[in-house]
Design an enzyme around this catalytic site. Sequence first.
Site: not given
Length: 366
Positions: A169, A216, A309-312
């Site tokens: 993603h 993913d 958020q931002g760690d994906s």
Amino acid sequence: MKSIPSALLCLGFLTTFAVAYGSAPFAGYFYPKPARIPQLPENLIENSTPVPSPSPSPPPGVQSDYIDDLIEGHKQQILSNVLGGSTSSSSSASSPSLTNEPALSSDAKAFRVNRCASCTCGVPNANRIVGGTQVRSNKYPWIAQMIRGSFLFCGGTLINDRYVLTAAHCVHEMDMSGVSVRLLQLDRNSQQQGITRAVAFAHPHAGYDPVRLVNDIALLRLDAPVPLVQSMRPVCLPSGPFQSFDFQKAIVAGWGLSFEGGSTSSVLQETVVPIITNAQCRATSYKSMIVDTMLCAGYVQTGGQDACQGDSGGPLIVPDRIFRLAGVVSFGYGCAKPNAPGVYTRVSRYLDWIAANTRDACYCIQ
């Protein structure tokens, strides 16, 4: 990181990126809970048992589900050994033989790669911290930032001298021109840039489903090799396709939000989370969304520690004498919420796919 990193980015964060760079990128870590959870095909659901409400004790049926999963895993392992290779669809039989290609273990015979780098994977650099969660001294040299300009939007993990593993993603329908990967930079405000490489191309898994978030996982090929010398080394991959990491303590690290709705961190943060079984995870708010190619980690009853958020795309690593990459940060309902542990892509189920798509890279000899 609230002791945090995993979920699809909030609307405002996505809008900022879209305005700045002309197109909406990925769906981030924050995955807003849908009014109705999409029903998965039966062949993707390991055990579609009724999901009880959360309770202090393990939900009814969890232990039996885990035993059933374990038995099935043993069956597949025996079949794999009898057939002399992995039973996955990405069989090595169709791949040309490679040089220096010992298998990771007896149950990972399909994972044949070029072991041509004089290094040892998964060895952390020296690190001494008393209290706190800030990472120092490039403890985890394999952790990567995915950036465009100065904008960090995802994490990743170096697995050899040419490729970084991340979430599909993070690259889905995204123009990768101008995207780079940065290693060995703990403080994003530092003048020390570490090692930076442009992304030559992104290779998301062909079976990635942006609705169900299945498969993913993606590979980023760097435009030039990373020298695996001194303090620079990749993480180790799982020892085989059936290494589950269930009940083990894991570390998730990244520069993501320190809490839901907060701001990204300038310094790499880490936190420890327990890995739970898929049966236990299906007894949470995710229910049948959890399939065997996913892995869950977190404190189900209390929350409090998670990715955000931002760690994906970043790593979930487990110490196994050395550090192994158990999962890739995928999604979650909010950040660090009770009954909603972080969900990760289970790397052990993709060893064949990784090997088939990294034939031009050098892995560590040890």
